[in-house]
Enzyme design. Structure first.
Site, PDB file in Angstrom:
ATOM      1  N   ASN A   7       0.850  -1.196   0.000  1.00 52.86           N
ATOM      2  CA  ASN A   7       0.000   0.000   0.000  1.00 52.86           C
ATOM      3  C   ASN A   7       0.889   1.250   0.000  1.00 52.86           C
ATOM      4  OD1 ASN A   7      -1.404   2.271   1.158  1.00 52.86           O
ATOM      5  ND2 ASN A   7      -3.036   0.887   1.763  1.00 52.86           N
ATOM      6  N   ASP A   9      -0.242   4.482   0.022  1.00 51.66           N
ATOM      7  CA  ASP A   9      -0.975   5.681   0.464  1.00 51.66           C
ATOM      8  C   ASP A   9      -0.071   6.706   1.131  1.00 51.66           C
ATOM      9  OD1 ASP A   9      -3.320   4.468  -0.308  1.00 51.66           O
ATOM     10  OD2 ASP A   9      -4.056   4.088   1.721  1.00 51.66           O
ATOM     11  N   HIS A  10       0.862   6.201   1.971  1.00 54.72           N
ATOM     12  CA  HIS A  10       1.613   7.155   2.804  1.00 54.72           C
ATOM     13  C   HIS A  10       2.726   7.870   2.056  1.00 54.72           C
ATOM     14  CE1 HIS A  10      -0.992   6.466   6.031  1.00 54.72           C
ATOM     15  NE2 HIS A  10      -0.718   5.178   6.080  1.00 54.72           N
ATOM     16  N   ARG A  18       2.924  18.859   2.051  1.00 56.78           N
ATOM     17  CA  ARG A  18       3.487  20.116   1.557  1.00 56.78           C
ATOM     18  C   ARG A  18       2.702  20.700   0.383  1.00 56.78           C
ATOM     19  NH1 ARG A  18       8.872  21.689   2.925  1.00 56.78           N
ATOM     20  NH2 ARG A  18       8.888  21.468   5.171  1.00 56.78           N
ATOM     21  N   HIS A  43      -5.856   3.488  -1.231  1.00 56.83           N
ATOM     22  CA  HIS A  43      -7.179   3.769  -0.676  1.00 56.83           C
ATOM     23  C   HIS A  43      -7.586   5.167  -1.117  1.00 56.83           C
ATOM     24  CE1 HIS A  43      -9.842   3.897   3.238  1.00 56.83           C
ATOM     25  NE2 HIS A  43     -10.510   4.226   2.153  1.00 56.83           N
ATOM     26  N   ARG A  45      -9.893   7.881  -0.561  1.00 55.32           N
ATOM     27  CA  ARG A  45     -10.853   8.290   0.468  1.00 55.32           C
ATOM     28  C   ARG A  45     -11.736   9.429  -0.036  1.00 55.32           C
ATOM     29  NH1 ARG A  45     -10.589   7.582   5.897  1.00 55.32           N
ATOM     30  NH2 ARG A  45      -9.218   5.916   6.580  1.00 55.32           N
ATOM     31  N   ARG A  49      -7.431  12.530   1.373  1.00 57.36           N
ATOM     32  CA  ARG A  49      -6.350  13.000   2.253  1.00 57.36           C
ATOM     33  C   ARG A  49      -4.965  12.532   1.798  1.00 57.36           C
ATOM     34  NH1 ARG A  49      -7.634   9.689   7.766  1.00 57.36           N
ATOM     35  NH2 ARG A  49      -9.639  10.678   7.445  1.00 57.36           N
ATOM     36  N   HIS A  50      -4.913  11.417   1.087  1.00 56.06           N
ATOM     37  CA  HIS A  50      -3.604  11.012   0.536  1.00 56.06           C
ATOM     38  C   HIS A  50      -3.729  10.756  -0.972  1.00 56.06           C
ATOM     39  CE1 HIS A  50      -5.418   7.256   1.836  1.00 56.06           C
ATOM     40  NE2 HIS A  50      -5.026   7.368   3.085  1.00 56.06           N
ATOM     41  N   GLU A  70      -8.810   0.252  -2.549  1.00 57.92           N
ATOM     42  CA  GLU A  70      -9.635   0.225  -1.332  1.00 57.92           C
ATOM     43  C   GLU A  70     -10.574   1.411  -1.399  1.00 57.92           C
ATOM     44  OE1 GLU A  70      -7.201   0.520   2.125  1.00 57.92           O
ATOM     45  OE2 GLU A  70      -6.179  -1.356   1.741  1.00 57.92           O
ATOM     46  N   THR A 100      -7.020   6.244  10.510  1.00 57.18           N
ATOM     47  CA  THR A 100      -6.892   5.206   9.489  1.00 57.18           C
ATOM     48  C   THR A 100      -8.118   4.311   9.636  1.00 57.18           C
ATOM     49  OG1 THR A 100      -5.504   3.378   8.694  1.00 57.18           O
ATOM     50  CG2 THR A 100      -5.465   3.780  11.062  1.00 57.18           C
ATOM     51  N   THR A 101      -8.293   3.347   8.742  1.00 57.65           N
ATOM     52  CA  THR A 101      -9.477   2.479   8.821  1.00 57.65           C
ATOM     53  C   THR A 101      -9.504   1.791  10.190  1.00 57.65           C
ATOM     54  OG1 THR A 101      -9.033   2.079   6.489  1.00 57.65           O
ATOM     55  CG2 THR A 101     -10.786   0.793   7.488  1.00 57.65           C
ATOM     56  N   GLU A 151     -10.620  -9.743   3.408  1.00 52.69           N
ATOM     57  CA  GLU A 151      -9.353  -9.350   4.023  1.00 52.69           C
ATOM     58  C   GLU A 151      -9.628  -9.242   5.521  1.00 52.69           C
ATOM     59  OE1 GLU A 151      -7.226  -5.887   2.478  1.00 52.69           O
ATOM     60  OE2 GLU A 151      -6.304  -5.600   4.448  1.00 52.69           O
ATOM     61  N   HIS A 191      -3.641  -4.736   7.910  1.00 46.18           N
ATOM     62  CA  HIS A 191      -3.773  -3.587   8.809  1.00 46.18           C
ATOM     63  C   HIS A 191      -2.859  -3.717  10.021  1.00 46.18           C
ATOM     64  CE1 HIS A 191      -5.229   0.047  10.557  1.00 46.18           C
ATOM     65  NE2 HIS A 191      -5.869   0.275   9.428  1.00 46.18           N
ATOM     66  N   GLY A 192      -1.911  -2.810  10.061  1.00 42.78           N
ATOM     67  CA  GLY A 192      -1.019  -2.729  11.214  1.00 42.78           C
ATOM     68  C   GLY A 192       0.123  -3.732  11.200  1.00 42.78           C
ATOM     69  N   GLY A 213       1.131  -1.482   4.364  1.00 44.93           N
ATOM     70  CA  GLY A 213       1.488  -0.143   3.922  1.00 44.93           C
ATOM     71  C   GLY A 213       2.429   0.592   4.842  1.00 44.93           C
ATOM     72  N   HIS A 214       1.919   1.024   5.978  1.00 41.93           N
ATOM     73  CA  HIS A 214       2.643   1.979   6.819  1.00 41.93           C
ATOM     74  C   HIS A 214       4.039   1.515   7.202  1.00 41.93           C
ATOM     75  CE1 HIS A 214       3.613   4.304  10.445  1.00 41.93           C
ATOM     76  NE2 HIS A 214       3.012   5.277   9.788  1.00 41.93           N
TER      77      HIS A 214
HETATM   78  N1  PXP Z   1      -5.865  -3.149   4.536  1.00 46.80           N
HETATM   79  C1  PXP Z   1      -6.815  -2.192   4.635  1.00 46.80           C
HETATM   80  C2  PXP Z   1      -8.208  -2.552   4.285  1.00 46.80           C
HETATM   81  C3  PXP Z   1      -6.490  -0.877   5.030  1.00 46.80           C
HETATM   82  O1  PXP Z   1      -7.440   0.049   5.120  1.00 46.80           O
HETATM   83  C4  PXP Z   1      -5.142  -0.581   5.312  1.00 46.80           C
HETATM   84  C5  PXP Z   1      -4.760   0.805   5.682  1.00 46.80           C
HETATM   85  O2  PXP Z   1      -4.939   1.654   4.590  1.00 46.80           O
HETATM   86  C6  PXP Z   1      -4.188  -1.607   5.173  1.00 46.80           C
HETATM   87  C7  PXP Z   1      -4.572  -2.886   4.816  1.00 46.80           C
HETATM   88  C8  PXP Z   1      -2.729  -1.369   5.402  1.00 46.80           C
HETATM   89  O3  PXP Z   1      -2.541  -1.067   6.747  1.00 46.80           O
HETATM   90  P1  PXP Z   1      -1.125  -0.583   7.233  1.00 46.80           P
HETATM   91  O4  PXP Z   1      -0.872   0.732   6.548  1.00 46.80           O
HETATM   92  O5  PXP Z   1      -1.306  -0.445   8.707  1.00 46.80           O
HETATM   93  O6  PXP Z   1      -0.148  -1.623   6.847  1.00 46.80           O
END
Ligand code: PXP
Length: 239
Positions: A7, A9-10, A18, A43, A45, A49-50, A70, A100-101, A151, A191-192, A213-214
């Protein structure tokens, strides 16, 4: 062997901080694929936001592996998905005020609405995944409304602070993965998940894909995207 969907997004979060045009999420996606990512996730949104629509359109043209979008099951997002045609849509709940979600989609409450969204997307040839908590009743509904994949939300496990809590949350994920597989759903997880928590999934062969992602983008700031993706891929290969 499980796949890794990265992912990005970040990368867009950093760009938007910026209000300029770098770093470029598309470049990050190409680097992730070159390092072995099996899919790219973004994702889109409601508040943009990103990731923005331009990012998704460019990614659709450039991503070689698989583009996973997403999104919430809103009329606006369904229109965008039908137009851009990602390979897969993961339906997620969305609250404007969340960082976040925060949880899986509640299919018990939103069953009819989500069923319609699943049918619309599948009719357009888009695979549909639903992001849900590791809850057996939710998984049964995902199967009933004809989703291709689920998921499993791994946030409660990854964020747990005590061993007992971690173990309890992990068992919920194991049960969810097994019931999902039994119902012939493809089972993903996300997630996480970070470079430590991924190791807990050793032996849980029901998981087809990890969506991360993160932690990867955070490591990429220090090591570069290539190394960050390769490091995670290596850990997944060892599961
Ligand atoms: N899966 C879903 C459905 C999410 O919403 C996210 C966060 O955007 C992720 C996975 C990835 O999560 P993380 O950025 O914590 O790895």
């Amino acid at each position: 062997m499980a796949q890794l969907a990265v992912n990005v997004d970040h990368v867009a979060t950093l760009r938007n901080a910026r209000g300029i045009n770098y770093p470029e999420p598309v470049t990050a996606a190409v680097a992730a694929e070159t390092a072995g990512a099996d899919g790219i996730v973004v994702h889109l949104r409601e508040d943009r936001r990103h990731i923005n629509e331009r990012d998704v359109r460019l990614l659709r043209k450039i991503v070689q592996s698989k583009l996973i979008l997403e999104m919430a099951a809103t009329t606006e997002m369904l229109g965008i998905a039908l137009d851009i045609k990602p390979d897969c849509v993961t339906l997620v709940p969305e609250k404007r005020e969340e960082l976040t979600t925060e949880g899986g989609l509640d299919l018990i409450t939103h069953q009819n609405h989500v069923r319609e969204a699943v049918a619309t997307l599948k009719n357009a040839g888009i695979d549909v995944c639903i992001f849900i908590d590791p809850d057996l009743d939710q998984i049964k509904v995902a199967h009933k409304i004809d989703a291709d994949m689920i998921e499993i939300h791994t946030g409660a496990f990854c964020d747990a602070t005590t061993r007992v809590q971690k173990q309890r949350e992990f068992f919920r994920i194991v049960d969810a993965a097994k019931i999902g597989t039994k119902l012939k759903l493809e089972v993903n997880a996300g997630h996480g998940i970070c470079y430590n928590t991924i190791k807990a999934f050793k032996g849980l062969s029901e998981i087809s894909e990890f969506s991360i992602g993160h932690s990867i983008i955070a490591r990429a700031i220090l090591t570069g995207m290539d190394q960050a993706v390769r490091d995670m891929k290596q850990l997944i290969l060892a599961l």
